[in-house]
Design a protein around this motif. Structure first.
Motif, PDB file in Angstrom:
ATOM      1  N   ASN A 139       0.842  -1.211   0.289  1.00  0.00           N
ATOM      2  CA  ASN A 139      -0.358  -0.044  -0.217  1.00  0.00           C
ATOM      3  C   ASN A 139       0.859   0.917   0.396  1.00  0.00           C
ATOM      4  O   ASN A 139       1.599   1.343   0.905  1.00  0.00           O
ATOM      5  N   ASP A 211       0.493  -4.914   6.088  1.00  0.00           N
ATOM      6  CA  ASP A 211      -1.014  -4.219   5.243  1.00  0.00           C
ATOM      7  C   ASP A 211      -0.509  -3.040   5.867  1.00  0.00           C
ATOM      8  O   ASP A 211      -1.785  -2.209   5.383  1.00  0.00           O
ATOM      9  N   SER A 334      -9.027  -0.745   1.892  1.00  0.00           N
ATOM     10  CA  SER A 334      -8.544  -1.776   2.561  1.00  0.00           C
ATOM     11  C   SER A 334      -8.699  -2.600   2.805  1.00  0.00           C
ATOM     12  O   SER A 334      -8.470  -4.237   2.828  1.00  0.00           O
ATOM     13  N   SER A 339      -5.908  -6.418   1.081  1.00  0.00           N
ATOM     14  CA  SER A 339      -5.234  -5.980   2.059  1.00  0.00           C
ATOM     15  C   SER A 339      -5.081  -7.639   2.634  1.00  0.00           C
ATOM     16  O   SER A 339      -3.674  -7.474   2.540  1.00  0.00           O
TER      17      SER A 339
END
Lengths: 350, 350
Positions: A139, A211, A334, A339
């Motif tokens: 991310n 994550d 997310s 995710s």
């Protein structure tokens, strides 16, 4: 690493934006700043004690930070003279200007004689790679802007802080001198040779398989005719999952260029998404960050609400009202399937 | 200025695009090239005599040109060894690689001992300005491309030559190492620090008050994820009255990036005009230049005609069929009122 505590230099500055490095350190590392050094013609203040180099040294300061900026980033005679005084007082000197302390023989000689160090924060890393555009996992959020100096670094730090407060790992990736001084590492993107802009960002924010988020500090603006090349390479190198648009509603024209008006917010959102899609086809705009410092609270809240309605995006002043509306949006994405996996979030087929 | 005649280096290269600097000099300064130096594993030729450094020196060569390119532009051990042989034979060495001859102590020492010079063509000028985007007078044309290495320099030189042949002054403004070696001056744009890309081009093509043209060599592509920042700054700094889109129809994917397809021509035309309009609101696309080297004559002519029809723009392979269709279009615009005056052709109000 640059040794604190710091004495923050304002010098003869009379331009609020010109002192943004000193102000950034005062805001985000307040416990490491012993005072501000400004001359009689400087109308600005960081709210710290006004002291000179000798007094700062007595209060334990170890480094003078030349936290001011000017177009072209040159070292003037004033700056050199004041840096020499700090060196004589026994302090290191750190600078984020383009022109390097190490290229000024008087400073090099004085530092050597005094046994102190010179830090050129804008010296880019050696052996940077050329960007390859390969899809990478993780991310990443990048702040972009309608103009230079509209609050991209503040926004990035505020967003990262809010994620951390919610127990989600978020790493601030600094791309400018102030951010690097605050974070202790990063890449001074505007000092990187043009062929390596995207590659420098790929290196700064490598693939990650947790994550958490890499929160990348944006630079310049696609609509600033002096610096749009930097912004373009940054968008491509970042491969962002999310962008956040930063804007200063009080800005009358593009920074330093009275002959250029600011872009329309919607036009700017579309242009940034369009450029980003080359390496990040699934990129989305997570929200708008307004720098409302010049508005009273009611007007600021009203403008955030109006902007959110007009663009259909969360809008806040993260430094003033918190970053929650944008973080809520981000975490909603997310929560979608990917995710939990470590596969890339986008395929670079563009 | 770098002293000719030249010995052109191919070394161990087996990639046609990698030898483009040597080939460019052979094509545009043939009288200054005494031969080519290639090793047994090099399958390429410029059609010159294959000779080594000692023989080249006997034939009067004064400079070995390391006219090869590789990603990142580094000097390998092979290159250094061969450069040392040339220096021992009494020749200067010129290089357009990112890594500088002057940073290799063995070369510096050998050149000093032999009394010859090292030329790093990619060393950017000092004290470049930051771009200001101010509207400036004069006709400027910039070549842009769907990809890197598709023929932007050849196109620019061909267009300039055609204008000159019609009695119209046209000055080639080089932005890459090959162009600089051909022209004898210019700015190595991809070696310029990112903050100064646009400013470097403003300095390279200052205001002009005659009816002549600055013909600016383009670099990279807005659709190349490694180098689009350079192309963006170039578009903004050039403030072009006209663009010419360059394309290689045989290219299977973006140069060096098998995971990126080429952009659609129409999409690429629109994107370049859109970016250019920030500093040049009246910019127009003057035509399309196809690199048809891999097509037979009939197929090449057919593709030019089809492309012209599809895009509604003049289309030619200027190196093969001449640049007249594009120059005709350009001079039709110039016949409109402003060409007789020295007022700016556009107001930078964007």
């Amino acid at each position: 690493m640059i040794p604190g505590p710091f004495l923050l230099y304002l010098g003869h500055s009379d331009d609020e934006i010109g002192i943004k490095t000193s102000r950034g350190l005062a805001a985000f590392r307040p416990d490491d700043c012993v005072g501000e050094w400004r001359h009689d013609d400087c109308p600005l203040t960081l709210g710290l004690d006004r002291i000179d180099a000798a007094e700062a040294r007595r209060r334990g300061a170890r480094t003078l930070v030349l936290g001011i900026a000017n177009a072209g980033g040159r070292l003037g005679a004033d700056l050199i003279d004041d840096a020499l005084l700090a060196i004589e007082a026994g302090m290191n000197v750190a600078s984020g200007l383009h022109q390097r302390l190490h290229d000024e023989p008087r400073l090099v000689a004085a530092a050597q004689a005094a046994g102190v160090q010179l830090f050129d924060v804008r010296e880019p890393p050696r052996d940077l790679p050329v960007g390859n555009g390969l899809a990478r996992a993780g991310n990443r959020l990048l702040t972009v802007g309608t103009d230079c100096s509209v609050g991209k670094m503040y926004t990035t730090l505020a967003l990262a802080g809010t994620l951390n407060a919610r127990g989600i790992r978020a790493d601030f990736r600094a791309t400018g001198q102030t951010g690097i001084l605050i974070a202790g590492s990063g890449v001074p993107l505007d000092a990187v040779v043009a062929d390596f802009i995207a590659g420098a960002i790929e290196q700064l924010s490598p693939a990650r398989d947790d994550d958490g988020w890499d929160m990348i500090e944006g630079q310049g603006s696609l609509f600033h005719p002096s610096f749009a090349g930097v912004s373009t390479g940054l968008l491509h190198g970042a491969q962002p999952r999310a962008l956040v648009m930063c804007h200063d509603p009080s800005r009358a024209h593009m920074r330093g260029l009275p002959h250029y008006r600011l872009p329309d917010l919607r036009e700017c959102v579309e242009a940034n998404l369009s450029v980003a899609r080359l390496t990040a086809p699934a990129v989305r705009m997570a929200g708008v960050s307004l720098n409302t410092a010049r508005l009273d609270t009611d007007a600021a809240r009203r403008l955030c609400a109006e902007t959110a309605d007009a663009l259909g995006l969360p809008c806040t002043d993260p430094y003033r009202f918190g970053a929650d509306p944008i973080i809520d949006e981000l975490l909603q994405w997310s929560a979608t399937p990917r995710s939990a996996t470590s596969t890339p979030i986008m395929t670079a087929s563009a």
